[in-house]
Write an enzyme that holds these catalytic residues in place. Structure first.
Site, short mmCIF file in Angstrom:
data_model
loop_
_atom_site.label_atom_id
_atom_site.label_comp_id
_atom_site.label_asym_id
_atom_site.label_seq_id
_atom_site.Cartn_x
_atom_site.Cartn_y
_atom_site.Cartn_z
N CYS A 283 0.80 -1.23 0.00
CA CYS A 283 0.00 0.00 0.00
C CYS A 283 0.83 1.28 0.00
CB CYS A 283 -0.93 0.00 1.21
SG CYS A 283 -2.11 -1.35 1.19
N1 LIG Z 1 -2.92 -5.95 2.07
C1 LIG Z 1 -3.41 -4.91 2.72
O1 LIG Z 1 -3.15 -4.73 3.89
C2 LIG Z 1 -4.31 -3.89 2.02
C3 LIG Z 1 -4.94 -2.91 2.81
C4 LIG Z 1 -5.79 -1.99 2.20
C5 LIG Z 1 -5.99 -2.05 0.83
N2 LIG Z 1 -5.37 -3.00 0.07
C6 LIG Z 1 -5.66 -3.02 -1.37
O2 LIG Z 1 -6.51 -4.11 -1.65
C7 LIG Z 1 -6.19 -4.66 -2.93
C8 LIG Z 1 -5.85 -6.14 -2.81
O3 LIG Z 1 -4.70 -6.25 -1.98
P1 LIG Z 1 -4.28 -7.64 -1.31
O4 LIG Z 1 -3.21 -7.30 -0.33
O5 LIG Z 1 -5.47 -8.38 -0.84
O6 LIG Z 1 -3.65 -8.39 -2.58
P2 LIG Z 1 -3.27 -9.94 -2.68
O7 LIG Z 1 -2.20 -10.03 -3.71
O8 LIG Z 1 -3.02 -10.50 -1.31
O9 LIG Z 1 -4.59 -10.62 -3.22
C9 LIG Z 1 -5.10 -10.39 -4.49
C10 LIG Z 1 -5.75 -11.67 -4.99
O10 LIG Z 1 -6.33 -11.38 -6.25
C11 LIG Z 1 -6.13 -12.50 -7.09
N3 LIG Z 1 -6.28 -12.07 -8.47
C12 LIG Z 1 -5.39 -11.42 -9.26
N4 LIG Z 1 -5.93 -11.17 -10.46
C13 LIG Z 1 -7.19 -11.67 -10.43
C14 LIG Z 1 -8.23 -11.69 -11.38
N5 LIG Z 1 -8.10 -11.16 -12.59
N6 LIG Z 1 -9.38 -12.29 -11.01
C15 LIG Z 1 -9.52 -12.84 -9.79
N7 LIG Z 1 -8.56 -12.83 -8.85
C16 LIG Z 1 -7.41 -12.24 -9.17
C17 LIG Z 1 -4.76 -13.00 -6.72
O11 LIG Z 1 -4.58 -14.35 -7.09
C18 LIG Z 1 -4.77 -12.82 -5.20
O12 LIG Z 1 -5.26 -13.96 -4.53
C19 LIG Z 1 -5.05 -3.80 -3.47
O13 LIG Z 1 -5.58 -2.78 -4.26
C20 LIG Z 1 -4.44 -3.22 -2.22
O14 LIG Z 1 -3.77 -2.00 -2.48
C21 LIG Z 1 -4.54 -3.93 0.65
#
Ligand SMILES: NC(=O)c1ccc[n+]([C@@H]2O[C@H](COP(=O)([O-])OP(=O)(O)OC[C@H]3O[C@@H](n4cnc5c(N)ncnc54)[C@H](O)[C@@H]3O)[C@@H](O)[C@H]2O)c1
Length: 451
Positions: A283
């Site tokens: 992030c």
């Molecule tokens: N990790 C955090 O603490 C956090 C906090 C706030 C916001 N975010 C935001 O949330 C979003 C997701 O982050 P995350 O940490 O969960 O990411 P992550 O990489 O842990 O998870 C994303 C998931 O999406 C899947 N994926 C990718 N492409 C795909 C598609 N086309 N169709 C279906 N699934 C697909 C991946 O396989 C993965 O399991 C990002 O935008 C991030 O900036 C994350």
């Protein structure tokens, strides 16, 4: 009067509208650090959730009642799978059977540090043919203002032949997940929600109210997108400030950690941020630059973001400089010295090493000829990633006196609670501490170099 109330009361339909069907079935796309806990929370609150992901290994694990995220208990997954409240699938056609779809896919930066919203676009394309009239689509991935009502709306409308705001509902609601923070519970973290139309907002508030105690409606998707960016830019800028002050105060022989601890006794107008070896995670190092990119379209400059980025990305160089000073004091060059990085994850007590500054430390020390290794009980082996393919397969070293004592210098990059810093103090020859972790243990004078 809340915005939601205002929106509802100002739209005066001629006949009383038929009550919207209650949301009982939800699809959550992207089962990572955000999507998985959110899925479980909705399942616990009575919804039937299908989790969709392109990673079939994750789908198999979840359907077998297993978790692949350290701080999410497999038992919690198994419980919802057994109750049939949660199932996982790679089949996007399942979207036909739900009333709401929540998208939680990655939003990284490209090699040239530009927003890469391809995961959102691909998700939109995959789900559009299955989108039904009346379905709500809510995006949660952090992104620049306009992504929901420009980019996502376009692919959904083109692929479905339906119109947002008329045929289906569209909303943005940023995630506020803080992995491994025990007081960060999905249900109790207030959730900001913006809708494409007042009716979209109303539907989105109804969706999140199933599982979240406090829902905060705002006037548009763009305001909700901009809110998330403000929150993360705020962190980035404040971390940069203490990182800069760390160097300034160090030159004056003043300890920044002591200063922050003293300042935080002020009961108002101050919030403690701590210095470190640089920014990490999915992030804070990334999201601010989504705004920088979008701002150019409006001929606006984001100087705070750029300056914070410059300071934060220079921190690994500062740490490497301190490693050089520490080794020099022992008449050793960096070249040929054995240097251990303790903590590969970007923050304590998590197994997430995305964007971790530890990678930059490993890289920079190796470039200078050091023989490098890492220790992290939560990352026993480095998996294949797009960002660091050449480290894939590298294993964490063993934690014992003989192994630790064999290093010329040890850098504490992340201070997991489970790491025994007293043993480190006893065993290591020289410690470069970027987290003030050694302040809590007994250590021989002259052994620790704060960085
Ligand atoms: N990790 C955090 O603490 C956090 C906090 C706030 C916001 N975010 C935001 O949330 C979003 C997701 O982050 P995350 O940490 O969960 O990411 P992550 O990489 O842990 O998870 C994303 C998931 O999406 C899947 N994926 C990718 N492409 C795909 C598609 N086309 N169709 C279906 N699934 C697909 C991946 O396989 C993965 O399991 C990002 O935008 C991030 O900036 C994350």
């Amino acid at each position: 009067m809340s915005l939601l109330e205002k929106d509802v009361t100002t739209s005066t339909p001629k006949a009383p509208p038929a009550p919207a069907p209650a949301i009982t079935d939800i699809a959550i796309v992207g089962l990572g650090y955000v999507g998985l806990p959110l899925s479980l929370q909705f399942a616990r609150c009575g919804a039937t959730v299908v989790g969709l992901d392109v990673d079939s290994a994750k789908i198999e694990a979840l359907n077998a009642g297993q978790s692949y995220i350290k701080h999410i208990d497999g038992v919690a997954v198994a419980r919802e799978v057994d109750r049939k409240a949660f199932s996982a699938s790679t089949d996007f056609a399942r979207i036909r059977d739900v009333q709401a779809v929540i998208i939680c896919v990655p939003t990284p930066l490209s090699k040239n540090r530009e927003p890469d919203i391809s995961y959102i676009v691909e998700t939109g394309k995959a789900m559009a043919p299955h989108l039904q009239k009346g379905t709500l689509v809510a995006l949660e991935s952090t992104t620049y203002p306009g992504t929901t009502d420009e980019d996502l709306r376009k692919v959904l409308e083109e692929g479905s032949g339906l119109k947002a705001g008329t045929d289906f509902h569209l909303a943005f609601s940023p995630e506020r997940e803080d992995p491994a923070n025990p007081s960060s519970v999905v249900a109790t973290i207030p959730k900001v929600v913006g809708g494409y139309t007042p009716a979209c907002l109303e539907k989105a508030v109804a969706l999140y109210s199933i599982a979240i105690k406090t829902v905060v409606p705002v006037s548009s998707c763009r305001v909700a997108e901009a809110t998330k960016l403000l929150e993360n830019i705020f962190r980035s800028v404040n971390i940069a400030l203490v990182n800069e002050l760390k160097r300034v105060y160090a030159a004056m022989d003043i300890d920044i950690w002591e200063v922050v601890d003293a300042a935080k006794t002020k009961p108002f107008g101050f919030m403690a941020f701590y210095p470190g070896p640089g920014l990490g995670g999915h992030c804070i190092p990334i999201d601010p630059f989504y705004l920088t990119w979008k701002a150019r379209e409006f001929e606006q400059h984001t100087r705070f973001i750029e300056l914070a980025g410059e300071i934060n990305t220079s921190m690994p160089d500062y740490v490497v400089g301190r490693v050089g000073e520490a080794l020099n004091a022992a008449a050793k060059p960096i070249k040929g010295s054995r240097v251990l990085i303790v903590g590969l994850a970007y923050k304590p007590n998590v197994d997430d090493e995305r964007e971790s500054p530890s990678y930059r430390l490993l890289e920079k020390l190796k470039q200078r000829g050091a023989e490098v290794a890492y220790y992290d009980p939560y990352v026993p082996v480095i998996r294949q990633t797009r960002e660091h393919p050449h480290w894939a397969g590298t294993e964490s070293i063993a934690w014992d006196q003989k192994t630790i004592a064999a290093f010329d210098a040890v850098v504490v990059a992340t201070a997991h609670d489970c790491v025994n810093h007293q043993e480190l103090a006893d065993w290591a020859e020289c410690i470069i501490d970027t987290r003030n972790a050694m302040a809590k243990v007994k250590v021989a004078r002259g052994k620790v170099w704060k960085a």
